[in-house]
Design an enzyme around this catalytic site. Structure first.
Site, PDB file in Angstrom:
ATOM      1  N   ASP A   1       1.974 -64.263   6.707  1.00  0.00           N
ATOM      2  CA  ASP A   1       2.953 -63.174   6.702  1.00  0.00           C
ATOM      3  C   ASP A   1       4.094 -63.652   7.589  1.00  0.00           C
ATOM      4  O   ASP A   1       3.916 -63.816   8.804  1.00  0.00           O
ATOM      5  CB  ASP A   1       2.323 -61.890   7.251  1.00  0.00           C
ATOM      6  N   VAL A   2       5.241 -63.875   6.993  1.00  0.00           N
ATOM      7  CA  VAL A   2       6.342 -64.507   7.740  1.00  0.00           C
ATOM      8  C   VAL A   2       6.857 -63.635   8.886  1.00  0.00           C
ATOM      9  O   VAL A   2       7.599 -64.118   9.741  1.00  0.00           O
ATOM     10  CB  VAL A   2       7.528 -64.901   6.814  1.00  0.00           C
TER      11      VAL A   2
ATOM     12  N   THR B 201      11.367 -62.097 -12.592  1.00  0.00           N
ATOM     13  CA  THR B 201      10.178 -62.161 -11.735  1.00  0.00           C
ATOM     14  C   THR B 201       9.723 -60.718 -11.481  1.00  0.00           C
ATOM     15  O   THR B 201      10.450 -59.772 -11.800  1.00  0.00           O
ATOM     16  CB  THR B 201      10.496 -62.799 -10.363  1.00  0.00           C
TER      17      THR B 201
ATOM     18  N   ASP C 136       1.655 -67.500   1.373  1.00  0.00           N
ATOM     19  CA  ASP C 136       2.062 -66.158   0.950  1.00  0.00           C
ATOM     20  C   ASP C 136       1.225 -65.138   1.716  1.00  0.00           C
ATOM     21  O   ASP C 136       0.110 -65.442   2.129  1.00  0.00           O
ATOM     22  CB  ASP C 136       1.840 -65.982  -0.566  1.00  0.00           C
TER      23      ASP C 136
ATOM     24  N   TYR D  16      19.344 -55.111   1.513  1.00  0.00           N
ATOM     25  CA  TYR D  16      19.068 -56.405   0.876  1.00  0.00           C
ATOM     26  C   TYR D  16      20.285 -57.330   0.961  1.00  0.00           C
ATOM     27  O   TYR D  16      20.162 -58.511   1.321  1.00  0.00           O
ATOM     28  CB  TYR D  16      18.671 -56.168  -0.577  1.00  0.00           C
TER      29      TYR D  16
ATOM     30  N   LYS E 217      20.670 -60.953   2.770  1.00  0.00           N
ATOM     31  CA  LYS E 217      20.982 -62.201   2.059  1.00  0.00           C
ATOM     32  C   LYS E 217      22.293 -62.821   2.552  1.00  0.00           C
ATOM     33  O   LYS E 217      22.447 -64.045   2.564  1.00  0.00           O
ATOM     34  CB  LYS E 217      21.000 -61.960   0.545  1.00  0.00           C
TER      35      LYS E 217
END
Ligand code: NAD
Length: 241
Positions: free
Chosen positions: A52-53, A180, A31, A145, A149
């Site tokens: 960090d992706v 979440t 993460d 977003y 996706k």
């Protein structure tokens, strides 16, 4: 089994890390929030990794660190994701780019690194991408977003087709609204919560553990003939349209 989970410091990723550890996997919890990853890793006896992706080479580095520590990689689950909401005409390309960089490019980068490792090992592998009901259903304010996706969905299908010859399966889990930190704003607002619950046949948000169970199935031997699938875990939202 050795599993690498991105976004493991919170929400769905943390639940996935716990679920995979419960079945006996060694889990690497990656993460960009190291403190959160460390907390989850400590709880599951796994390894925490600052990742960090969006940083170039981060996917390869995460896979290398996993292999250094545990000798191999069997499963990758990509849960790292962000949401930015706002009127589409005002979002701006910087915001759209930020969302695409984390949700799409960040997913692609680590998946490609995992696949290279699977090819080297020569005995296949499992990749599960976390998509969203918003790959299929558009809501106001979610242009960035939902576009990200939708891309994750087709990325999953494309990788499944590309990598089947290596024995690598790639599937997408599509959570509906899940309890979440990401959805705390929506679920904490009584009016927005009620409006959303009206659209969900089961009438409640999902629990992160319910997403994790679907992931664990797709990341198991029992799912050996499933690849390129989109598995909705959304209380029936998609079915209701
Ligand atoms: N919560 C929902 O209602 C819901 C619904 C559908 C899909 N999802 C998807 O599920 C996934 C997990 O979301 P969540 O609800 O658990 O959210 P969350 O905010 O609780 O967790 C996301 C995690 O990703 C990490 N992260 C964000 N950007 C990162 C980066 N650049 N590099 C590494 N880590 C990064 C965060 O630090 C955090 O720990 C996301 O892809 C999200 O889009 C969530």
């Amino acid at each position: 089994m050795i599993s690498l989970v991105t976004g493991a410091g919170s929400g769905i990723g943390a639940a996935v890390a716990r679920r995979l550890a419960d079945r006996g996997d060694e889990v690497v919890c990656a993460d960009r929030d190291l403190a959160s990853a460390e907390k989850v890793a400590a709880g599951v006896g796994g390894m925490a990794l600052l990742m960090d992706v969006t940083v170039a080479g981060a996917g390869q580095q995460a896979v290398d660190r996993t292999v250094e520590r545990f000798g191999r990689l069997d499963t990758l689950v990509t849960c790292a994701g962000i949401e930015r909401v706002g009127p589409a005409a005002e979002l701006g390309t910087d915001t759209v780019r930020e969302v695409l960089e984390v949700n799409v490019l960040g997913t692609f980068d680590v998946a490609a690194a995992a696949c290279r490792r699977f090819v080297e090992q020569g005995d296949g592998g499992r990749i599960v991408l976390i998509g969203s009901v918003n790959a299929m259903i558009a809501l106001p304010g979610q242009a960035a977003y939902a576009a990200s996706k939708g891309s994750v969905l087709m990325l999953g299908r494309s990788l499944a087709v590309d990598w089947a010859r290596f024995g690598v399966t790639v599937n997408v889990v599509g959570p509906g609204v899940t309890d979440t930190p990401m959805s705390a704003g929506t679920l904490g607002d009584p009016d927005r919560r009620a409006a959303m619950m009206r659209r969900i046949p089961l009438g409640r948000p999902g629990r992160p553990e319910e997403m994790a169970d679907a992931v664990a199935f797709l990341a198991s031997e029992r799912a050996s003939y499933i690849t390129g699938a989109y598995l909705p875990v959304d209380g029936g939202w998609l079915a209701a349209g």
